[in-house]
Design a protein around this motif. Structure first.
Motif, PDB file in Angstrom:
ATOM      1  N   TYR A  66     -40.862  59.848  57.776  1.00  0.00           N
ATOM      2  CA  TYR A  66     -41.551  60.988  58.506  1.00  0.00           C
ATOM      3  C   TYR A  66     -40.646  61.525  59.732  1.00  0.00           C
ATOM      4  N   TRP A  67     -40.011  60.685  60.551  1.00  0.00           N
ATOM      5  CA  TRP A  67     -39.149  61.185  61.607  1.00  0.00           C
ATOM      6  C   TRP A  67     -38.008  61.685  61.070  1.00  0.00           C
ATOM      7  N   TYR A  73     -35.678  68.872  59.939  1.00  0.00           N
ATOM      8  CA  TYR A  73     -36.167  70.292  59.919  1.00  0.00           C
ATOM      9  C   TYR A  73     -35.851  70.787  61.442  1.00  0.00           C
ATOM     10  N   ILE A  74     -36.193  70.078  62.540  1.00  0.00           N
ATOM     11  CA  ILE A  74     -35.775  70.528  63.920  1.00  0.00           C
ATOM     12  C   ILE A  74     -34.311  70.929  63.899  1.00  0.00           C
ATOM     13  N   VAL A 103     -43.285  75.515  56.185  1.00  0.00           N
ATOM     14  CA  VAL A 103     -43.821  75.290  54.716  1.00  0.00           C
ATOM     15  C   VAL A 103     -43.565  73.814  54.260  1.00  0.00           C
ATOM     16  N   ALA A 104     -42.251  73.574  54.640  1.00  0.00           N
ATOM     17  CA  ALA A 104     -41.720  72.445  53.951  1.00  0.00           C
ATOM     18  C   ALA A 104     -42.259  71.228  54.531  1.00  0.00           C
ATOM     19  N   PHE A 105     -42.532  71.306  56.105  1.00  0.00           N
ATOM     20  CA  PHE A 105     -42.914  70.163  56.436  1.00  0.00           C
ATOM     21  C   PHE A 105     -44.380  69.961  56.227  1.00  0.00           C
ATOM     22  N   THR A 106     -45.244  70.962  55.889  1.00  0.00           N
ATOM     23  CA  THR A 106     -46.487  70.641  55.504  1.00  0.00           C
ATOM     24  C   THR A 106     -46.561  70.109  54.402  1.00  0.00           C
ATOM     25  N   PHE A 107     -45.807  70.309  53.291  1.00  0.00           N
ATOM     26  CA  PHE A 107     -45.593  69.658  52.046  1.00  0.00           C
ATOM     27  C   PHE A 107     -44.999  68.408  52.091  1.00  0.00           C
ATOM     28  N   VAL A 122     -56.948  68.185  55.213  1.00  0.00           N
ATOM     29  CA  VAL A 122     -55.756  68.615  56.106  1.00  0.00           C
ATOM     30  C   VAL A 122     -54.578  69.019  55.265  1.00  0.00           C
ATOM     31  N   PHE A 123     -54.382  68.365  54.153  1.00  0.00           N
ATOM     32  CA  PHE A 123     -53.031  68.980  53.255  1.00  0.00           C
ATOM     33  C   PHE A 123     -53.442  70.476  52.864  1.00  0.00           C
TER      34      PHE A 123
END
Length: 305
Positions: A66-67, A73-74, A103-107, A122-123
């Motif tokens: 996750y991190w 991304y950041i 968008v990439a982060f939510t997927f 949530v997804f």
């Protein structure tokens, strides 16, 4: 005093003169870092230890995954912001990059790690919101007006794809089919309306065709809410679906104002020029036969009961 009483109680447990209250077992196991099986048997629970080890490893891998993605991304966003400001003296392409990274982060890795009970909901909401935001940013930057059409089209796709599973979890099962078709066709009508308003098209033919295609699904929804035998439901649904499919070619001709041509006339001796009508008629015949078969099976099953 309290300490001596605890020691006395533990001494009695060890000597077998008394046993701890069963309600205290989970707390004792937690304090000693053992399983209930280990506590009762007084032996190592190898399976429990192995499961705990794998669970700990999975949590560590999940956290790093996750991190790791989030940090990537950041970092990518920061680099794009610096390049955009340095080259273009302002924000030109970086907002689109921000939308794309969101968008990439939510997927992947997704926001579902913050919930346990409603992961699919949530997804669905997070990915749809991020896609809508990206479309809005693109429309704003390039001064275009297709955001409503694109967003509503995306929503229609999401309803078709995800709503069966969400309705199964959150809605009353008896009304799932009716709610599914209601949501699908409502979003379709809204999409047609937005297309008409945005581009100035006359959408009346589209509304009429959509209303006609609703008929078999309305019948299907009604049948699903009744307590009729499942074979009878299948019979009625198959009959109306095949009739609607056969009739759609004539509805399209009448609605769009086109003249009927030979492709709508049945002629099994001339397939190249009458393939549409021949195929639709065969589908109607097969549908009627299947409907009769389902009805007969339903009657036999009812009499058997």
């Amino acid at each position: 005093m309290a300490s001596s009483s605890r020691e006395s109680a533990i001494s009695k447990w060890e000597s077998g003169k008394s046993y701890p209250d069963i309600t205290l077992v989970p707390e004792i196991c937690k304090a000693l870092d053992v399983s209930e099986h280990e506590l009762i048997r007084g032996a190592n629970d190898t399976e429990f230890r192995e499961m705990k080890k794998h669970a700990t490893l999975h949590r560590k891998v999940s956290e790093r995954f996750y991190w790791g993605f989030t940090g990537t991304y950041i970092l990518a966003l920061i680099i794009c912001l610096i390049c955009d400001i340095a080259i273009n003296k302002g924000l030109t392409f970086s907002p689109i990059v921000f939308g794309g990274l969101l968008v990439a982060f939510t997927f992947i890795p997704t926001a579902t790690r913050f919930t346990e009970q409603h992961k699919l909901a949530v997804f669905t909401l997070s990915t749809f919101a991020s896609i809508s935001l990206l479309l809005g940013i693109c429309c704003f930057i390039y001064e275009q007006n297709w955001w409503g059409i694109a967003t509503m089209g995306t929503l229609l796709g999401y309803i078709v794809l995800f709503s069966p599973y969400l309705l199964k979890r959150y809605a009353i099962r008896k009304y799932n089919v009716a709610l599914y078709f209601f949501m699908t066709y409502s979003s379709l009508f809204i999409l047609l309306f937005i297309i008409g308003v945005t581009n100035g098209y006359d959408m009346k033919p589209g509304y009429l065709i959509t209303l006609f295609t609703m008929i078999p699904f309305i019948i299907m929804s009604i049948m699903h809410m009744t307590s009729v035998n499942g074979w009878f439901k299948a019979s009625v649904n198959t009959l109306f679906m095949s009739i609607s499919l056969y009739s759609i070619q004539y509805i399209l001709t009448l609605t769009l104002g086109e003249n009927e041509n030979s492709s709508y006339k049945v002629n099994f001796s001339d397939w190249p020029n009458h393939v549409n009508a021949n195929v639709f008629l065969l589908i109607l015949i097969i549908g009627i036969i299947l409907s009769i078969v389902f009805f007969i099976v339903g009657i036999k099953q009812k009499h058997r009961r």
